[in-house]
Scaffold this motif. Structure first.
Motif, mmCIF file in Angstrom:
data_model
loop_
_atom_site.group_PDB
_atom_site.id
_atom_site.type_symbol
_atom_site.label_atom_id
_atom_site.label_comp_id
_atom_site.label_asym_id
_atom_site.label_seq_id
_atom_site.Cartn_x
_atom_site.Cartn_y
_atom_site.Cartn_z
ATOM 1 N N ASP A 132 0.842 -1.201 0.000
ATOM 2 C CA ASP A 132 0.000 0.000 0.000
ATOM 3 C C ASP A 132 0.874 1.246 0.000
ATOM 4 N N ALA A 133 0.509 2.226 -0.825
ATOM 5 C CA ALA A 133 1.287 3.468 -0.915
ATOM 6 C C ALA A 133 0.977 4.420 0.247
ATOM 7 N N LEU A 134 -0.280 4.447 0.708
ATOM 8 C CA LEU A 134 -0.713 5.304 1.819
ATOM 9 C C LEU A 134 -0.343 6.774 1.609
ATOM 10 N N PRO A 135 -0.793 7.381 0.509
ATOM 11 C CA PRO A 135 -0.422 8.775 0.237
ATOM 12 C C PRO A 135 -1.056 9.754 1.218
ATOM 13 N N GLU A 136 -0.295 10.773 1.556
ATOM 14 C CA GLU A 136 -0.773 11.850 2.431
ATOM 15 C C GLU A 136 -0.133 13.157 1.980
ATOM 16 N N ILE A 137 -0.961 14.157 1.699
ATOM 17 C CA ILE A 137 -0.473 15.468 1.280
ATOM 18 C C ILE A 137 -0.892 16.487 2.322
ATOM 19 N N SER A 138 0.096 17.162 2.906
ATOM 20 C CA SER A 138 -0.190 18.109 3.970
ATOM 21 C C SER A 138 -0.522 19.486 3.396
ATOM 22 N N ASP A 139 -1.134 20.327 4.227
ATOM 23 C CA ASP A 139 -1.428 21.696 3.817
ATOM 24 C C ASP A 139 -0.150 22.469 3.513
ATOM 25 N N ALA A 140 0.963 22.060 4.104
ATOM 26 C CA ALA A 140 2.245 22.729 3.876
ATOM 27 C C ALA A 140 2.917 22.279 2.588
ATOM 28 N N GLY A 141 2.316 21.316 1.880
ATOM 29 C CA GLY A 141 2.847 20.888 0.595
ATOM 30 C C GLY A 141 3.717 19.650 0.637
ATOM 31 N N ASN A 148 24.729 13.519 2.759
ATOM 32 C CA ASN A 148 25.888 13.596 1.871
ATOM 33 C C ASN A 148 25.516 13.907 0.427
ATOM 34 N N GLN A 149 24.290 14.401 0.220
ATOM 35 C CA GLN A 149 23.828 14.769 -1.121
ATOM 36 C C GLN A 149 23.538 16.265 -1.185
ATOM 37 N N ASN A 150 23.524 16.792 -2.404
ATOM 38 C CA ASN A 150 23.216 18.204 -2.630
ATOM 39 C C ASN A 150 21.726 18.443 -2.828
ATOM 40 N N ALA A 151 20.975 17.392 -3.167
ATOM 41 C CA ALA A 151 19.553 17.514 -3.469
ATOM 42 C C ALA A 151 18.759 17.935 -2.236
ATOM 43 N N THR A 152 17.661 18.665 -2.472
ATOM 44 C CA THR A 152 16.715 19.005 -1.420
ATOM 45 C C THR A 152 15.307 18.644 -1.895
ATOM 46 N N GLU A 153 14.361 18.653 -0.976
ATOM 47 C CA GLU A 153 12.972 18.349 -1.324
ATOM 48 C C GLU A 153 12.251 19.529 -1.970
ATOM 49 N N PHE A 154 12.932 20.649 -2.158
ATOM 50 C CA PHE A 154 12.266 21.874 -2.608
ATOM 51 C C PHE A 154 12.760 22.371 -3.965
ATOM 52 N N HIS A 155 13.713 21.674 -4.568
ATOM 53 C CA HIS A 155 14.299 22.096 -5.832
ATOM 54 C C HIS A 155 14.103 21.029 -6.908
ATOM 55 N N ALA A 156 14.250 21.457 -8.152
ATOM 56 C CA ALA A 156 14.512 20.508 -9.226
ATOM 57 C C ALA A 156 16.009 20.225 -9.238
ATOM 58 N N VAL A 157 16.378 19.000 -9.532
ATOM 59 C CA VAL A 157 17.778 18.579 -9.431
ATOM 60 C C VAL A 157 18.231 17.990 -10.763
ATOM 61 N N VAL A 158 19.318 18.541 -11.313
ATOM 62 C CA VAL A 158 19.939 17.954 -12.495
ATOM 63 C C VAL A 158 21.057 17.036 -12.015
ATOM 64 N N CYS A 159 20.914 15.750 -12.308
ATOM 65 C CA CYS A 159 21.946 14.788 -11.939
ATOM 66 C C CYS A 159 23.032 14.811 -13.011
ATOM 67 N N MET A 160 24.257 15.064 -12.593
ATOM 68 C CA MET A 160 25.368 15.144 -13.540
ATOM 69 C C MET A 160 25.995 13.780 -13.816
ATOM 70 N N GLY A 181 11.937 3.648 0.453
ATOM 71 C CA GLY A 181 11.449 3.342 1.791
ATOM 72 C C GLY A 181 10.163 4.111 2.030
ATOM 73 N N TYR A 182 10.110 4.817 3.150
ATOM 74 C CA TYR A 182 8.968 5.694 3.444
ATOM 75 C C TYR A 182 9.324 7.070 2.895
ATOM 76 N N GLU A 183 8.825 7.390 1.718
ATOM 77 C CA GLU A 183 9.329 8.504 0.929
ATOM 78 C C GLU A 183 8.557 9.798 1.208
ATOM 79 N N ARG A 184 9.288 10.929 1.026
ATOM 80 C CA ARG A 184 8.651 12.236 1.163
ATOM 81 C C ARG A 184 9.267 13.210 0.165
ATOM 82 N N THR A 185 8.416 14.007 -0.450
ATOM 83 C CA THR A 185 8.867 15.110 -1.280
ATOM 84 C C THR A 185 7.998 16.318 -0.970
ATOM 85 N N HIS A 186 8.222 17.404 -1.708
ATOM 86 C CA HIS A 186 7.430 18.615 -1.507
ATOM 87 C C HIS A 186 6.881 19.061 -2.850
ATOM 88 N N LEU A 187 5.683 19.609 -2.826
ATOM 89 C CA LEU A 187 5.021 20.030 -4.053
ATOM 90 C C LEU A 187 5.876 21.021 -4.843
#
Length: 378
Positions: A173-182, A252-264, A326-332
């Motif tokens: 089960d994916a169990l999606p949840e979207i918060s008011d904060a995005g 140890n990564q440069n990526a964040t949950e709030f940006h688009a990321v170009v993988c080099m 795993g138990y994944e999270r991103t931001h709108l």
């Protein structure tokens, strides 16, 4: 180029719908039908390969020239029944590469021939009241979990009567949840968030009647999690391809949950120098939150397309994802940033017009920056 409006309501709606359709690698027919029907609603022509990869096309104004593609994958992680144990519970094997520690506690559906059956994945020692401190010393691994089936015919002490067989698929089960904060929490955001982004971009381009220069194929693969995704549906007419997938967020990564990321670069090697920098330039010129990263333990549909023999320029554009596989999270905001950039990329001119030819002279072949060459007199 036009900065098209991204419908965040549609993006969230279609993402939740995708997440609620089970689609572990090898069990993807249902989601293929769903995406095909959505493309039909949007008025986008598409075809399906024998096994189910989808190749849709946004038509460009230039004919008989080079094409581009944007690729996502529909399949997710999952499991398969390995053995029916004497106690009625199931030993399972992973579908895709992921740790069993993220399977523990997961509610699942077993797809038996007689129909779906529900259950829960548990560690072998699942109760402190029964095993005491031993629950804290059990190793992690697929040999140390079992699937408890919600079926009266599979209770210990009784003759086991079950329709479940070795080889039955298990979907979590994916169990999606979207918060008011995005914030968006769910299993399988990899890569259903990418699928939602691509459908949202396609919807925006169609509704705004955007004229694009060349044909752009929207490719939805079905075996990325087991390594062979884009080996199908990417053909010789595709000269450049951007893959949308997750960008792992970790200390140890440069990526964040709030940006688009170009993988080099990922574990299979660097992405195309020129196509990657084209995405970066489009982001800078249009004020899109965009950063770069390198992923050491990662591969995508780009690798399978190249390994299948396609001489295609490839780049990877990711949405930031915490807790991947795993138990994944991103931001709108990350999803919208990726959508903005993809919509601009689809409208852009071909990276190199000479790429339309499989083989060509050195004339027009690009240069990369180099140090000054010192001429030595003889």
């Amino acid at each position: 180029m036009t900065r098209v409006p991204i419908d965040s309501h549609y993006l969230k709606h279609i993402l939740v719908a995708l997440l609620n359709i089970p689609s572990p690698s090898g069990y993807t027919d249902q989601i293929v039908h769903f995406v095909g029907q959505e493309l039909q609603k949007l008025g986008i022509a598409h075809n399906v390969t024998r096994r189910g990869a989808i190749r849709a096309t946004l038509k460009g104004r230039m004919r008989d020239t080079l094409d581009r593609a944007v690729t996502v994958h529909l399949d997710t992680l999952g499991a398969m029944v390995r053995r029916v144990k004497p106690n009625g519970r199931l030993a399972i094997a992973s579908v895709g590469t992921w740790s069993s520690r993220f399977a523990e506690g997961g509610r699942v559906t077993i797809y038996a021939d007689s129909g779906p059956i529900r259950g829960t994945v548990l560690p072998l020692k699942s109760s402190g009241h029964a095993y005491g401190e031993a629950v804290d010393t059990q190793p992690a691994g697929w040999d140390h979990v079992e699937l408890r089936v919600d079926d009266e015919g599979q209770q210990p002490g009784e003759t086991i009567k079950t329709d479940i067989q070795v080889g039955d698929f298990v979907a979590f089960d994916a169990l999606p949840e979207i918060s008011d904060a995005g914030f968006i929490n769910a299993r399988h955001l990899d890569d259903k968030a990418g699928v939602a982004i691509l459908l949202t971009v396609a919807k925006a381009l169609k509704e705004e009647k955007i004229d694009i220069p060349i044909d752009c194929h929207l490719i939805f693969t079905i075996f990325e999690e087991v390594g062979s995704g884009a080996s199908a549906a990417v053909y010789g007419d595709v000269t450049e391809m951007v893959v949308i997938d997750h960008a792992p967020v970790a200390p140890n990564q440069n990526a964040t949950e709030f940006h688009a990321v170009v993988c080099m670069m990922d574990q299979t090697g660097p992405f195309d120098y020129h196509l990657s920098r084209k995405l970066l330039a489009l982001g800078r010129e249009n004020g899109i939150d965009l950063i770069k990263d390198v992923f050491r333990f990662y591969r995508s549909d780009s690798a399978s397309a190249i390994e299948a023999g396609n001489d295609t320029r490839t780049a990877l554009l990711g949405f930031g994802l915490d807790g991947s596989h795993g138990y994944e999270r991103t931001h709108l905001s990350s999803l919208i940033a990726v959508a903005d950039l993809i919509a601009l990329y689809v409208q852009s001119a071909p990276t190199f017009s000479r790429d339309k030819d499989t083989l060509a002279s050195l004339n027009g072949f690009p240069h990369q920056p180099d140090r000054e060459v010192i001429q030595i007199e003889t």
